[in-house]
Design a protein around this motif. Structure first.
Motif, short mmCIF file in Angstrom:
data_model
loop_
_atom_site.label_atom_id
_atom_site.label_comp_id
_atom_site.label_asym_id
_atom_site.label_seq_id
_atom_site.Cartn_x
_atom_site.Cartn_y
_atom_site.Cartn_z
N ASN A 172 0.85 -1.18 0.00
CA ASN A 172 0.00 0.00 0.00
C ASN A 172 0.89 1.23 0.00
O ASN A 172 1.28 1.72 1.05
CB ASN A 172 -0.93 0.01 1.21
N HIS A 173 1.24 1.71 -1.17
CA HIS A 173 2.05 2.93 -1.25
C HIS A 173 1.84 3.64 -2.57
O HIS A 173 1.63 3.00 -3.60
CB HIS A 173 3.54 2.63 -1.03
N GLY A 174 1.89 4.96 -2.53
CA GLY A 174 1.73 5.78 -3.73
C GLY A 174 2.98 6.55 -4.10
O GLY A 174 2.99 7.28 -5.09
N PHE A 175 4.04 6.40 -3.29
CA PHE A 175 5.34 7.01 -3.58
C PHE A 175 6.37 5.89 -3.63
O PHE A 175 6.16 4.81 -3.07
CB PHE A 175 5.72 8.04 -2.51
N VAL A 176 7.50 6.14 -4.28
CA VAL A 176 8.50 5.10 -4.46
C VAL A 176 9.89 5.71 -4.36
O VAL A 176 10.11 6.88 -4.71
CB VAL A 176 8.30 4.39 -5.81
N VAL A 177 10.85 4.91 -3.90
CA VAL A 177 12.25 5.33 -3.83
C VAL A 177 12.86 5.22 -5.23
O VAL A 177 12.66 4.22 -5.94
CB VAL A 177 13.04 4.45 -2.84
N VAL A 178 13.59 6.24 -5.64
CA VAL A 178 14.31 6.23 -6.92
C VAL A 178 15.67 5.58 -6.68
O VAL A 178 16.54 6.18 -6.04
CB VAL A 178 14.47 7.65 -7.46
N PRO A 179 15.90 4.35 -7.15
CA PRO A 179 17.14 3.64 -6.79
C PRO A 179 18.41 4.33 -7.28
O PRO A 179 19.45 4.26 -6.63
CB PRO A 179 16.96 2.26 -7.44
N GLU A 180 18.31 5.03 -8.43
CA GLU A 180 19.50 5.71 -8.97
C GLU A 180 19.97 6.86 -8.07
O GLU A 180 21.11 7.32 -8.19
CB GLU A 180 19.20 6.26 -10.37
N SER A 181 19.08 7.30 -7.17
CA SER A 181 19.44 8.42 -6.29
C SER A 181 20.13 7.97 -5.02
O SER A 181 20.65 8.80 -4.27
CB SER A 181 18.17 9.20 -5.91
N LEU A 182 20.19 6.66 -4.78
CA LEU A 182 20.76 6.16 -3.53
C LEU A 182 22.29 6.21 -3.56
O LEU A 182 22.90 6.03 -4.62
CB LEU A 182 20.30 4.72 -3.29
N PRO A 183 22.92 6.43 -2.42
CA PRO A 183 24.38 6.48 -2.36
C PRO A 183 24.99 5.08 -2.46
O PRO A 183 24.28 4.08 -2.32
CB PRO A 183 24.65 7.10 -0.99
N PRO A 184 26.30 4.96 -2.68
CA PRO A 184 26.94 3.65 -2.85
C PRO A 184 26.77 2.73 -1.64
O PRO A 184 26.75 1.50 -1.81
CB PRO A 184 28.42 4.02 -3.06
N GLU A 185 26.65 3.30 -0.44
CA GLU A 185 26.53 2.44 0.75
C GLU A 185 25.15 1.80 0.89
O GLU A 185 24.94 0.94 1.74
CB GLU A 185 26.87 3.22 2.02
N ALA A 186 24.20 2.22 0.07
CA ALA A 186 22.86 1.64 0.09
C ALA A 186 22.74 0.64 -1.06
O ALA A 186 22.87 1.00 -2.23
CB ALA A 186 21.80 2.72 -0.03
N GLU A 187 22.48 -0.60 -0.73
CA GLU A 187 22.37 -1.67 -1.73
C GLU A 187 20.91 -2.04 -1.93
O GLU A 187 20.18 -2.31 -0.97
CB GLU A 187 23.16 -2.89 -1.28
N VAL A 188 20.46 -2.07 -3.18
CA VAL A 188 19.10 -2.51 -3.49
C VAL A 188 18.99 -4.01 -3.27
O VAL A 188 19.80 -4.79 -3.79
CB VAL A 188 18.73 -2.15 -4.94
N THR A 189 18.01 -4.44 -2.49
CA THR A 189 17.86 -5.86 -2.13
C THR A 189 16.63 -6.52 -2.74
O THR A 189 16.60 -7.73 -2.93
CB THR A 189 17.79 -6.01 -0.61
#
Length: 400
Positions: A332-349
């Motif tokens: 249930n969400h209407g907003f989303v994280v833009v993965p390209e905006s994340l810093p190197p220390e954040a890994e998409v899982t």
């Protein structure tokens, strides 16, 4: 003096008024002038919000009481809503924040051994306005193709509805982008939680021998999330959304949970992001879901954006990139994280197998992770309950 209605909406309103069916006591009026007639259910009056759709086949009571639906009018794609009635146990918050509901079929008499109230009576008690008899497949296609519109759901027992006034309500409502709703649905003071998950024959249990202490930041937390934490062996202390990092750390938590919630994460971030940044610096294990996931991403330097139609339902496939496993999730969400905006220390899982959007991250050098979906599964499948154990393992490894 009010401004004249633009030609497009004015033409639709005139056509709708001329085509009004006999016996109509309710209507959905969208900001583009589209009118959908039906029969009213629940409270009388009108409610304005963003019109969205939910594809779940069960759990309408849990959906209607999910604080993440603040500011929204829910279209149920499953036609038979109300058939199992309502009860005092299947609620996710004391006061529902949803603006209203849109249904295909009329609400029938409840047929379930746990039912204690008819849905219509339950809706009236919470001042929720609804409409039945709407072509929800048509409305869902409108949302799918054009994005979630602003709209009004109105119910008048005498059938007298001012379409022009209702259209103006919809057209003038500012929408969810930029709106801070977490502050509205959050608790006002700190409290503790010990209730555990429901069990057939005994109902909800109590955690009376906790081995860990978790502080939950309440951006609109569902009760079943707190129950999952308690069932995992936690003493849970719930703090308001506006709590500072110093106030959280003063509770001496073994871990911090960032809850779900409504509204624009960037607006909520004005007070929550500094708190989460402070907690990141403290090294305390953290687990975030939904809005909590988005706030964590903002605290790391990422960015969020509004989705056209959002993810709402209990049938969303998500892939765990580390294991390759696919879990069916409740969302249930209407907003989303833009993965390209994340810093190197954040890994998409995790990623969505519906549209490829981000569904989870972890911080490489800290005991911190989050997911976009709802692992507590209320309603929904329980494929993601393992995430609570993952959180407990992070807490235990830090203490060893």
């Amino acid at each position: 003096m009010t401004d004249p209605i633009p030609a497009g909406p004015a033409e639709k309103l005139r056509a709708a008024a001329a085509a009004r069916p006999e016996g109509a006591t309710a209507a959905v009026v969208l900001a583009d002038g589209t009118v959908l007639w039906g029969r009213g259910v629940g409270a009388f009056g009108s409610r304005v919000g963003e019109v969205c759709f939910n594809t779940s086949m069960t759990g309408y009571q849990e959906i209607l009481t999910d604080p993440s639906y603040a500011g929204q009018i829910i279209t149920f794609t499953f036609p038979h809503v109300g058939n199992v009635g309502t009860n005092a146990e299947d609620v996710e918050t004391t006061t529902p924040a949803a603006r209203g509901l849109i249904l295909r079929a009329d609400v029938t008499e409840p047929s379930n051994w746990r039912a204690t109230r008819h849905l219509d009576e339950w809706l009236k008690s919470y001042d929720l306005v609804g409409i039945t008899g709407v072509d929800t497949r048509r409305l869902t296609r409108l949302i799918r193709d054009g994005g979630a519109p602003n709209g009004v759901v109105a119910h008048a027992p005498d059938g007298r509805l001012d379409l022009e006034a209702l259209w103006r309500q919809a057209a003038e409502w500012p929408g969810l982008e930029g709106m801070d709703l977490a502050r509205e649905v959050s608790c006002r003071q700190t409290y503790t939680w010990s209730e555990t998950l429901w069990d057939l024959g005994s109902g909800y249990g109590t955690q009376d021998a906790p081995t860990r202490h978790v502080v939950a930041l309440d951006f609109g937390a569902k009760r079943n999330i707190l129950r999952c934490l308690a069932a995992a062996g936690c003493r849970v202390t719930v703090l308001p959304a506006t709590a500072t990092a110093e106030e959280v750390i003063a509770q001496k938590p073994d871990g911090v949970f960032l809850s779900n919630g409504p509204g624009d994460p960037a607006a909520t971030g004005a007070y929550a992001v500094p708190t989460v940044r402070g907690l990141l610096d403290s090294g305390v294990p953290m687990f975030g879901i939904c809005l909590g996931h988005q706030i964590l991403s903002l605290a790391l330097g990422g960015r969020t954006e509004k989705m056209d139609r959002g993810h709402r339902g209990a049938n969303h496939p998500v892939k765990d990139l580390a294991t390759g496993q696919v879990e069916i999730t409740s969302q249930n969400h209407g907003f989303v994280v833009v993965p390209e905006s994340l810093p190197p220390e954040a890994e998409v899982t995790h990623v969505s197998l519906f549209d490829g959007t981000n569904e989870g991250i972890k911080v490489k050098d800290r005991p911190v992770f989050s997911v976009q979906y709802h692992p507590e599964a209320s309603p929904g499948p329980q494929d993601s309950h393992y995430l609570f154990k993952r959180f407990m393992d992070l807490i235990d490894s830090r203490g060893s």
